[in-house]
Design a protein around this motif. Structure first.
Motif, PDB file in Angstrom:
ATOM      1  N   PRO A 169       0.852  -1.195   0.000  1.00  0.00           N
ATOM      2  CA  PRO A 169       0.000   0.000   0.000  1.00  0.00           C
ATOM      3  C   PRO A 169       0.887   1.244   0.000  1.00  0.00           C
ATOM      4  N   TRP A 170       0.544   2.261  -0.780  1.00  0.00           N
ATOM      5  CA  TRP A 170       1.400   3.447  -0.809  1.00  0.00           C
ATOM      6  C   TRP A 170       0.576   4.716  -0.598  1.00  0.00           C
ATOM      7  N   LEU A 171      -0.078   5.217  -1.620  1.00  0.00           N
ATOM      8  CA  LEU A 171      -0.927   6.386  -1.387  1.00  0.00           C
ATOM      9  C   LEU A 171      -2.134   5.994  -0.546  1.00  0.00           C
ATOM     10  N   CYS A 172      -2.544   4.741  -0.665  1.00  0.00           N
ATOM     11  CA  CYS A 172      -3.652   4.221   0.137  1.00  0.00           C
ATOM     12  C   CYS A 172      -3.101   3.330   1.240  1.00  0.00           C
ATOM     13  N   THR A 173      -3.910   3.159   2.250  1.00  0.00           N
ATOM     14  CA  THR A 173      -3.516   2.220   3.302  1.00  0.00           C
ATOM     15  C   THR A 173      -4.192   0.874   3.107  1.00  0.00           C
ATOM     16  N   ASP A 174      -5.394   0.882   2.500  1.00  0.00           N
ATOM     17  CA  ASP A 174      -6.046  -0.397   2.175  1.00  0.00           C
ATOM     18  C   ASP A 174      -7.230  -0.182   1.242  1.00  0.00           C
ATOM     19  N   TYR A 175      -7.776  -1.308   0.769  1.00  0.00           N
ATOM     20  CA  TYR A 175      -9.012  -1.266  -0.019  1.00  0.00           C
ATOM     21  C   TYR A 175      -9.892  -2.425   0.426  1.00  0.00           C
ATOM     22  N   SER A 176     -11.195  -2.283   0.182  1.00  0.00           N
ATOM     23  CA  SER A 176     -12.103  -3.385   0.539  1.00  0.00           C
ATOM     24  C   SER A 176     -13.359  -3.310  -0.326  1.00  0.00           C
ATOM     25  N   TYR A 177     -13.945  -4.494  -0.525  1.00  0.00           N
ATOM     26  CA  TYR A 177     -15.214  -4.580  -1.255  1.00  0.00           C
ATOM     27  C   TYR A 177     -16.329  -4.877  -0.254  1.00  0.00           C
ATOM     28  N   ASN A 178     -17.539  -4.569  -0.651  1.00  0.00           N
ATOM     29  CA  ASN A 178     -18.662  -5.094   0.119  1.00  0.00           C
ATOM     30  C   ASN A 178     -18.900  -6.545  -0.319  1.00  0.00           C
ATOM     31  N   ASP A 179     -19.871  -7.205   0.267  1.00  0.00           N
ATOM     32  CA  ASP A 179     -20.026  -8.643   0.034  1.00  0.00           C
ATOM     33  C   ASP A 179     -20.347  -9.002  -1.410  1.00  0.00           C
ATOM     34  N   ASP A 180     -21.136  -8.162  -2.063  1.00  0.00           N
ATOM     35  CA  ASP A 180     -21.518  -8.528  -3.440  1.00  0.00           C
ATOM     36  C   ASP A 180     -20.682  -7.781  -4.495  1.00  0.00           C
ATOM     37  N   PHE A 181     -19.580  -7.252  -4.101  1.00  0.00           N
ATOM     38  CA  PHE A 181     -18.627  -6.585  -5.018  1.00  0.00           C
ATOM     39  C   PHE A 181     -19.277  -5.449  -5.825  1.00  0.00           C
ATOM     40  N   THR A 182     -20.152  -4.716  -5.178  1.00  0.00           N
ATOM     41  CA  THR A 182     -20.748  -3.559  -5.863  1.00  0.00           C
ATOM     42  C   THR A 182     -20.246  -2.246  -5.266  1.00  0.00           C
ATOM     43  N   ARG A 183     -19.413  -2.352  -4.257  1.00  0.00           N
ATOM     44  CA  ARG A 183     -18.850  -1.136  -3.673  1.00  0.00           C
ATOM     45  C   ARG A 183     -17.385  -1.395  -3.318  1.00  0.00           C
ATOM     46  N   LEU A 184     -16.549  -0.493  -3.774  1.00  0.00           N
ATOM     47  CA  LEU A 184     -15.108  -0.625  -3.520  1.00  0.00           C
ATOM     48  C   LEU A 184     -14.655   0.620  -2.753  1.00  0.00           C
ATOM     49  N   THR A 185     -14.064   0.384  -1.596  1.00  0.00           N
ATOM     50  CA  THR A 185     -13.680   1.510  -0.730  1.00  0.00           C
ATOM     51  C   THR A 185     -12.161   1.586  -0.613  1.00  0.00           C
ATOM     52  N   PHE A 186     -11.640   2.782  -0.821  1.00  0.00           N
ATOM     53  CA  PHE A 186     -10.203   3.029  -0.638  1.00  0.00           C
ATOM     54  C   PHE A 186      -9.991   3.969   0.539  1.00  0.00           C
ATOM     55  N   THR A 187      -8.951   3.689   1.298  1.00  0.00           N
ATOM     56  CA  THR A 187      -8.573   4.602   2.376  1.00  0.00           C
ATOM     57  C   THR A 187      -7.204   5.185   2.044  1.00  0.00           C
ATOM     58  N   PHE A 188      -7.148   6.507   1.978  1.00  0.00           N
ATOM     59  CA  PHE A 188      -5.896   7.181   1.609  1.00  0.00           C
ATOM     60  C   PHE A 188      -5.100   7.541   2.855  1.00  0.00           C
TER      61      PHE A 188
END
Lengths: 613, 365
Positions: free
Chosen positions: A126-145
């Protein structure tokens, strides 16, 4: 560095075009005279090496003469890279053709990416972001900077910059990198706080994050909103470039064909990356391979600019400051076979296997390629990250081996011999047309030539043509070929990338532009369904495993693309001024100087104390 | 019938509507022969230019391949998942670069933009900069190096050739002539390689490449000018050396027949100094064809010395042309070629029109 020593993937248009020139008239004329220079030029100077000297290696007794690098910065504080030929010096807008020049340093230590996947070790960083995650049905992708990130003009980088860039590209398919997955999947970008960005998707996609991880070369380039907003992205030059990396543009000198970058004193991530290199110069190297190699020998250049032929000469002469590090290209060399029935014999799956049986991978890997490389069983590179996609059971069932007798048996079934010993297919002489986009003395050409000769021995008329890049590309897109000798670059993260590209929906009629997908006009209903299902599944999930297995089996049954060899590319480093380079023994990072990952190598370099001449 | 015939014979024929104009034109032409010649010559100049520009256009456009598609396809691979977008984008940029439609449509559009808008279109190698701007950036380097070298070679070659002819049979003149025969046909890039080897690598006194020292900021400082001269010395020398030998040989060849002319004997009989006879009587009768030849050779400044620029990594028009050819940047290729065509034809036009000023014996009327 010759054509063959460079990976052929990504944006290395400059590199490829540059390479063509190496083999032009100029090179031929000047090589004779310049060749003498190599043997004539040596003298006194400092030397340093961090490469071991085994008994089997020539003694490194040659003295290094340091030449004048002709750079605008102090040599002892500067890393000099020469890899490509530059034509653009005042445009860093990578959304238009020939904007931000490739292999100029911009992609490496000015731009930074949200994540880096180190293919040498398999580590996701991870570089500019610290992590990423999807919701259960892969319709939402969240990035944390990372909240520390700031642009090189001092402004903080936030999720809002990410939102701005995603929306710009999603809504502007006329921009390079525009449209595509972002237009297909991204419904909205939300930024609940400055460090969080949420991509809400129109339909599920467990692979959307691939776009944001630097795996090969680079990845999604976040633009600073405060700089880009209100600008016309088709004409804005983005000069000087504002990004987050540890270096900033010092000079772009067109008349010298070089870029000089200097350390950003306010870099946001000094805790993790604080390079000792004060300046980095990316310059165009000499057009003639001999002159370019001489520049490396005289330490006018630290990285690049030399090919295996000249590196071998230096080793033989006992040059002490050369490190050679092997790294496999992401694209195994391969033969793509046209599957459209209108092309006749080549569309027969048995013909695909007949051709595969005629490929002597061991011979090609040992005698044709400049360094020893293994044959390829899968249509992807043998990186640690790709091991999870291997299915030994299928590899055993469908071994890609050299077996002319098996090829002959298959040919007898589909194209029996006539009384004169020539094979016929559908009442006509059996013939196969090979094309390649490389020159006649290049390795892919030789690879195809060997197969062509094998086909000839078995009574199939085969022709092989070397076409210039644009002509080859046109035929490749229009499907006007039987076999194209090149490479397979479709799998960067998982094999579904290849299967999705081979969907029937992308198979255009011969004569219509395939626009980069399914150029071989492969059609298979079951593969279509599998690709569709797998497209909505996490490839590492249990549910995906049987589907992946079946898809690979269909691939082997039909062989639309035949992997030939893994592609080893040695990289060359000079240790006169800088040490700490990746080596075969300590391959801590991808060693290619035009990939974004090279930033971490720069971070590991230490000055040797060598004074400038 | 006879009467009618007779009437016809005697009856003045009705005046042709064009005849008065022709008469007027001829009258004007006879009153202003130089102007009439200039008009005719200019008309020929326009026809030559149209022909050359048309041939150049079709010559390059018939090269197979679509540079925009190839280029964008390659760049698209940066983004792996965005390949669908490229069809639309290719169409956009094909229009932008004047590549849509068949080759005749492209030709008409190119000529229209060239003639009426003086616009070559955007450059692919430096998009979105226009091709003419890319060319104009490189032009000063080429003129500075190759232009000056060509003029120097011409002047020195002319002088040396005149001397070699004047002193025909003397050891020095014979040596120069024989050297010219031997070296005049050596490719200048080969001489350049030898010069690099000797002066840059063996002796280490001159830089092997680049236009100036990158550590010095370009400007009117003495440091920069010194660096410029130092870096330009080897490439210039390679052109000048071979150029001098070539001009020497041809000037000597022209000089020898002149030496037997009566007016030279007369000048000698008058007691004029040999140097005056050489410069005012012999050389003046020799240099006119050389002026014309120099005009024709101007084309080489634009495209004949590409190898020297490449060899020395010199940022001139030749290097730009090579880069443009590598990427099939038609607008820039045509721009450089068109510029060479226009320059050569224009220089020749000017020379043709000014020859009477250089030599009073030349008359076009």
């Amino acid at each position: 560095m010759t054509h063959s020593q460079r990976p052929r993937y990504e944006d290395v248009q400059d590199i490829l075009k540059y390479q063509l020139s190496r083999r032009g008239v100029l090179g031929a004329g000047s090589a004779l005279a310049m060749g003498g220079l190599l043997s004539a030029c040596s003298g006194g100077g400092g030397s340093y090496t961090d490469e071991g000297q085994g008994d089997d290696k020539p003694k490194q007794t040659m003295e290094v003469e340091i030449g004048d690098a002709n750079i605008p910065t102090p040599r002892e504080k500067t890393l000099v890279v020469a890899q490509a030929d530059f034509t653009v010096f005042d445009n860093w807008n990578n959304l238009v053709p020939n904007g931000a020049p490739g292999a100029s340093g911009f992609d490496i230590m000015v731009k930074e990416y949200m994540f880096y996947l180190n293919l040498a070790t398999g580590e996701l960083m991870p570089w500019l972001c610290t992590d990423y995650s999807y919701n259960d049905d892969f319709t939402r992708l969240t990035f944390t900077f990372d909240e520390k990130v700031k642009w090189n003009d001092g402004e903080p980088m936030t999720a809002d910059d990410f939102k701005f860039t995603v929306e710009l590209l999603r809504d502007r398919p006329d921009l390079l990198g525009g449209g595509g997955d972002l237009a297909t999947y991204v419904k909205a970008v939300k930024t609940p706080d400055p460090q969080t960005a949420v991509l809400e998707m129109k339909s599920s996609n467990p692979r959307l994050h691939y776009n944001f991880i630097a795996v090969l070369l680079g990845a999604f380039d976040i633009k600073p909103r405060h700089v880009w907003e209100g600008k016309d992205p088709l004409s804005f030059r983005d000069d000087p470039p504002v990004r987050t990396g540890p270096y900033v543009l010092r000079d772009a000198i067109q008349s010298q064909k070089l870029f000089a970058w200097e350390k950003n004193p306010d870099y946001w991530n000094k805790e993790k990356l604080d390079p000792k290199v004060e300046f980095i110069v990316y310059r165009s190297t000499a057009e003639q391979a001999d002159a370019a190699a001489l520049a490396f020998e005289k330490v006018e250049i630290d990285v690049g600019s030399i090919d295996e032929e000249h590196a071998a000469q230096l080793r033989t002469r006992g040059y002490p400051n050369l490190i050679t590090t092997q790294f496999n290209d992401p694209c195994p060399r391969a033969l793509w076979l046209n599957c459209d029935p209108k092309r006749g014999l080549i569309a027969e799956p048995k013909m695909h296997w007949a051709i595969s049986y005629l490929i002597d991978r061991e011979k090609i890997g040992k005698n044709v390629w400049p360094v020893d490389v293994p044959g390829a069983q899968y249509p992807w590179a043998d990186y640690p990250t790709n091991e999870q996609w291997e299915i030994p059971e299928l590899a055993e069932k469908y071994p890609l081996t050299y077996d002319p007798a098996a090829a002959e048996k298959l040919l007898d079934e589909i194209a029996p011999k006539s009384g004169e010993g020539k094979r016929t297919y559908d009442g006509k002489p059996a013939s196969i047309e090979f094309i390649t986009g490389v020159a006649v003395d290049e390795y892919e050409y030789v690879m195809a030539k060997l197969v062509k000769e094998e086909l000839g021995k078995l009574g199939v008329q085969a022709s092989l043509r070397s076409l210039s890049g644009s002509v080859h590309d046109k035929k490749w897109q229009l499907g006007e070929f039987d076999v194209s000798a090149q490479w397979v670059c479709d799998v960067s993260q998982d094999p579904v990338q290849l299967y999705r590209n081979l969907q029937s929906a992308y198979a255009k009629p011969i004569g219509q532009n395939a626009v980069g997908r399914n150029n071989v006009r492969f059609r298979d209903d079951e593969m279509d369904q599998l690709a569709k299902k797998l497209g909505n599944l996490d490839p590492t999930s249990e549910e995906a495993q049987p589907l992946l297995k079946r898809a690979l089996e269909i691939y082997y049954e039909t062989l639309p693309v035949i992997p030939v060899i893994q592609t080893g590319y040695p990289q060359y480093y000079n240790t006169t001024f800088w040490t700490g380079w990746p080596t075969d023994e300590d391959l801590y990072q991808v060693p290619l100087n035009w990939w974004g990952h090279f930033m971490f190598i720069i971070g590991r370099l230490e000055p040797t104390g060598q004074a400038a001449p | 019938m006879t009467a009618t015939t007779s009437e016809r014979k005697t009856e003045p024929s009705p005046p042709s509507p064009r005849r008065p104009q022709l008469t007027t034109f001829r009258a004007l032409a006879s009153r202003h022969p130089l102007a009439a010649y200039a008009v005719r010559r200019f008309g020929l100049y326009l026809i030559e230019m149209w022909g050359a520009l048309t041939i150049a256009f079709f010559f390059f456009r018939l090269i197979p391949g679509d540079p925009v598609q190839t280029f964008i396809q390659t760049l698209q691979q940066n983004y792996i998942y965005n390949k669908e977008a490229s069809a639309e984008m290719i169409a956009l940029y094909q229009e932008e670069f004047g590549l849509e439609g068949n080759v005749f449509v492209q030709y008409l559009r190119h000529m229209q933009k060239l003639i009426f808008e003086q616009d070559l279109g955007p450059s692919l190698i430096n998009y979105p900069t226009s091709a003419q701007e890319v060319i104009l950036r490189s032009l000063p380097w080429t003129i500075g190096l190759l232009g000056i070298s060509a003029v120097m070679a011409w002047v020195l070659g002319l002088m040396a050739g005149a001397m070699a002819g004047w002193r025909r049979g003397k050891p020095g003149a014979e040596l120069a002539t024989n050297l010219s025969i031997i070296l005049g046909h050596v490719p200048f890039y080969f001489v350049a390689l030898i010069l690099v080897y000797v002066f840059a690598y063996m002796l280490g006194v001159l830089p092997p490449r680049s236009a100036y020292n990158a550590a010095i900021a370009p400007g009117l400082s003495l440091d920069f000018i010194g660096s410029l001269l130092k870096h330009g010395l080897l490439p210039a020398a390679s052109i000048v050396i071979i150029g001098v030998f070539n001009w020497l040989l041809s000037t000597r060849m022209l000089m020898i027949p002149v030496l037997g002319e009566d007016y030279l004997t007369y000048a000698e009989a008058k007691g004029l100094r040999p140097s005056r006879i050489l410069s005012r009587y012999a050389l003046r009768n020799v240099y006119l064809p050389q002026v014309t030849a120099f005009g024709i050779s101007m084309g080489f400044i634009f495209n004949g010395n590409v190898l020297v620029e490449q060899l020395f990594n010199y940022p001139g028009l030749g290097s730009t042309l090579v880069t443009a050819i590598k990427q099939l940047d038609f607008n820039t290729i045509l721009g450089v070629t068109d510029m060479a065509i226009i320059s050569v034809l224009t220089v020749n036009l000017i020379l043709d029109l000014t020859l009477p000023l250089l030599d009073p014996r030349v008359k076009y009327w």
